[in-house]
Design a protein around this motif. Structure first.
Motif, PDB file in Angstrom:
ATOM      1  N   GLY A 121      -1.778  -2.512  -5.344  1.00 57.53           N
ATOM      2  CA  GLY A 121      -2.549  -1.468  -6.023  1.00 57.53           C
ATOM      3  C   GLY A 121      -1.653  -0.563  -6.843  1.00 57.53           C
ATOM      4  O   GLY A 121      -2.020  -0.129  -7.924  1.00 57.53           O
ATOM      5  N   GLY A 122      -0.469  -0.266  -6.329  1.00 58.44           N
ATOM      6  CA  GLY A 122       0.500   0.542  -7.072  1.00 58.44           C
ATOM      7  C   GLY A 122       1.035  -0.202  -8.278  1.00 58.44           C
ATOM      8  O   GLY A 122       1.346   0.389  -9.309  1.00 58.44           O
ATOM      9  N   ALA A 123       1.108  -1.537  -8.153  1.00 59.14           N
ATOM     10  CA  ALA A 123       1.598  -2.343  -9.281  1.00 59.14           C
ATOM     11  C   ALA A 123       0.590  -2.386 -10.409  1.00 59.14           C
ATOM     12  O   ALA A 123       0.943  -2.597 -11.562  1.00 59.14           O
ATOM     13  N   ARG A 124      -0.697  -2.167 -10.076  1.00 58.46           N
ATOM     14  CA  ARG A 124      -1.738  -2.201 -11.120  1.00 58.46           C
ATOM     15  C   ARG A 124      -1.751  -0.939 -11.960  1.00 58.46           C
ATOM     16  O   ARG A 124      -2.383  -0.904 -12.990  1.00 58.46           O
ATOM     17  N   ARG A 125      -1.129   0.138 -11.479  1.00 54.13           N
ATOM     18  CA  ARG A 125      -1.178   1.408 -12.216  1.00 54.13           C
ATOM     19  C   ARG A 125      -0.347   1.366 -13.451  1.00 54.13           C
ATOM     20  O   ARG A 125       0.554   0.773 -13.729  1.00 54.13           O
TER      21      ARG A 125
ATOM     22  N   THR B  45      -0.712  -5.671  13.822  1.00 52.98           N
ATOM     23  CA  THR B  45       0.432  -5.775  12.907  1.00 52.98           C
ATOM     24  C   THR B  45       0.030  -6.490  11.630  1.00 52.98           C
ATOM     25  O   THR B  45       0.401  -6.074  10.528  1.00 52.98           O
ATOM     26  N   LEU B  46      -0.744  -7.560  11.757  1.00 56.19           N
ATOM     27  CA  LEU B  46      -1.235  -8.253  10.564  1.00 56.19           C
ATOM     28  C   LEU B  46      -2.137  -7.342   9.729  1.00 56.19           C
ATOM     29  O   LEU B  46      -2.064  -7.338   8.492  1.00 56.19           O
ATOM     30  N   GLY B  47      -2.996  -6.564  10.391  1.00 57.96           N
ATOM     31  CA  GLY B  47      -3.888  -5.657   9.678  1.00 57.96           C
ATOM     32  C   GLY B  47      -3.131  -4.582   8.915  1.00 57.96           C
ATOM     33  O   GLY B  47      -3.438  -4.291   7.755  1.00 57.96           O
ATOM     34  N   VAL B  48      -2.121  -3.986   9.567  1.00 59.27           N
ATOM     35  CA  VAL B  48      -1.318  -2.965   8.889  1.00 59.27           C
ATOM     36  C   VAL B  48      -0.510  -3.610   7.762  1.00 59.27           C
ATOM     37  O   VAL B  48      -0.348  -3.017   6.678  1.00 59.27           O
ATOM     38  N   GLY B  49      -0.042  -4.828   7.977  1.00 54.60           N
ATOM     39  CA  GLY B  49       0.668  -5.544   6.909  1.00 54.60           C
ATOM     40  C   GLY B  49      -0.226  -5.792   5.703  1.00 54.60           C
ATOM     41  O   GLY B  49       0.212  -5.677   4.558  1.00 54.60           O
ATOM     42  N   CYS B  50      -1.489  -6.117   5.955  1.00 57.94           N
ATOM     43  CA  CYS B  50      -2.442  -6.294   4.843  1.00 57.94           C
ATOM     44  C   CYS B  50      -2.641  -4.993   4.080  1.00 57.94           C
ATOM     45  O   CYS B  50      -2.747  -4.991   2.854  1.00 57.94           O
ATOM     46  N   ALA B  51      -2.682  -3.863   4.804  1.00 55.67           N
ATOM     47  CA  ALA B  51      -2.820  -2.567   4.139  1.00 55.67           C
ATOM     48  C   ALA B  51      -1.604  -2.281   3.258  1.00 55.67           C
ATOM     49  O   ALA B  51      -1.739  -1.760   2.141  1.00 55.67           O
ATOM     50  N   VAL B  52      -0.414  -2.615   3.756  1.00 53.17           N
ATOM     51  CA  VAL B  52       0.809  -2.389   2.972  1.00 53.17           C
ATOM     52  C   VAL B  52       0.802  -3.270   1.723  1.00 53.17           C
ATOM     53  O   VAL B  52       1.145  -2.811   0.621  1.00 53.17           O
ATOM     54  N   VAL B  53       0.390  -4.529   1.872  1.00 48.46           N
ATOM     55  CA  VAL B  53       0.327  -5.434   0.712  1.00 48.46           C
ATOM     56  C   VAL B  53      -0.678  -4.911  -0.310  1.00 48.46           C
ATOM     57  O   VAL B  53      -0.411  -4.903  -1.517  1.00 48.46           O
ATOM     58  N   ALA B  54      -1.842  -4.462   0.154  1.00 49.11           N
ATOM     59  CA  ALA B  54      -2.857  -3.929  -0.753  1.00 49.11           C
ATOM     60  C   ALA B  54      -2.349  -2.691  -1.488  1.00 49.11           C
ATOM     61  O   ALA B  54      -2.595  -2.522  -2.677  1.00 49.11           O
ATOM     62  N   ALA B  55      -1.642  -1.808  -0.750  1.00 50.23           N
ATOM     63  CA  ALA B  55      -1.104  -0.603  -1.390  1.00 50.23           C
ATOM     64  C   ALA B  55      -0.030  -0.974  -2.401  1.00 50.23           C
ATOM     65  O   ALA B  55       0.052  -0.381  -3.492  1.00 50.23           O
ATOM     66  N   TRP B  56       0.793  -1.922  -2.065  1.00 50.22           N
ATOM     67  CA  TRP B  56       1.863  -2.367  -2.975  1.00 50.22           C
ATOM     68  C   TRP B  56       1.275  -2.955  -4.242  1.00 50.22           C
ATOM     69  O   TRP B  56       1.677  -2.605  -5.353  1.00 50.22           O
TER      70      TRP B  56
ATOM     71  N   ARG C 139      -5.870   5.116  -0.926  1.00 45.81           N
ATOM     72  CA  ARG C 139      -5.330   3.895  -0.328  1.00 45.81           C
ATOM     73  C   ARG C 139      -3.918   4.124   0.195  1.00 45.81           C
ATOM     74  O   ARG C 139      -3.571   3.683   1.291  1.00 45.81           O
ATOM     75  N   MET C 140      -3.100   4.857  -0.563  1.00 50.40           N
ATOM     76  CA  MET C 140      -1.722   5.140  -0.134  1.00 50.40           C
ATOM     77  C   MET C 140      -1.706   6.030   1.109  1.00 50.40           C
ATOM     78  O   MET C 140      -0.909   5.806   2.027  1.00 50.40           O
ATOM     79  N   ILE C 141      -2.566   7.047   1.153  1.00 52.15           N
ATOM     80  CA  ILE C 141      -2.629   7.937   2.315  1.00 52.15           C
ATOM     81  C   ILE C 141      -3.077   7.153   3.553  1.00 52.15           C
ATOM     82  O   ILE C 141      -2.481   7.269   4.632  1.00 52.15           O
TER      83      ILE C 141
END
Length: 190
Positions: free
Chosen positions: A186-190, A173-184, A145-147
């Motif tokens: 997802g990283g918080a869940r680790r 831009t909205l789509g890439v923003g959603c990817a950044v939110v998901a990665a953020w 997901r991060m890559i």
């Protein structure tokens, strides 16, 4: 001492059917002299909490004493968990990126203007869904997901940012923003 409101001239309705939903009253109220009931029939009687305007009764409450929908007193309102928000963002990412690539702008679309970059962005956006549906180790899914998110951000800077004023640029831009939110998240869940 309060006076009853004036009655318009002409015939007035009489009896228990004068107002729908109201039954006969054993206590006279300001409307009793006009043949109307002053108390609503189906609502429970209340004693010391009676308020003016309800004919000596308390205002109606929800059956069973429940004040209605919402959290109980002393409880915080329910909120969406970071896991749920991350999954929604992962689902929205490919939808928005592919829609942005498909919207025609001045007679051209992203798929034909920059075909390889468009395919690259679509694959990286779909990778967000793959990490959502994979049964792999969560740490491996998070790395993928991060890559994919890093690749989408690079694509956005090189291709989308110069034409961001277009409708397709906005959706991407909205789509890439959603990817950044998901990665953020997802990283918080680790």
């Amino acid at each position: 001492m309060t006076m009853p409101p004036p009655v318009p001239p002409g015939p007035q309705p009489q009896g228990p059917t004068a107002q729908p939903g109201f039954g006969p009253s054993s206590q006279p109220g300001p409307w009793a002299q006009h043949g109307q009931s002053s108390q609503p029939g189906p609502w429970p009687q209340a004693g010391p909490t009676a308020q003016p305007g309800w004919g000596g009764q308390a205002p109606p409450s929800w059956p069973g004493g429940n004040p209605g929908p919402g959290p109980a007193p002393g409880q915080a309102p329910p909120s969406a968990s970071p896991d749920t928000l991350g999954r929604v963002a992962q689902i929205l990412c490919p939808i928005l990126v592919i829609a942005g690539l498909s919207i025609p702008q001045s007679g051209s679309v992203g798929w034909t203007d920059y075909t390889l970059w468009a395919v690259f962005a679509a694959v990286m956006a779909v990778a967000q869904l793959i990490t959502l549906a994979s049964r792999r180790d969560p740490a491996q899914a998070n790395v993928l997901r991060m890559i994919a998110t890093g690749a989408l951000v690079a694509y956005w800077v090189v291709i989308v940012l110069p034409g961001i004023s277009s409708n397709g640029g906005f959706l991407q831009t909205l789509g890439v923003g959603c990817a950044v939110v998901a990665a953020w998240l997802g990283g918080a869940r680790r």
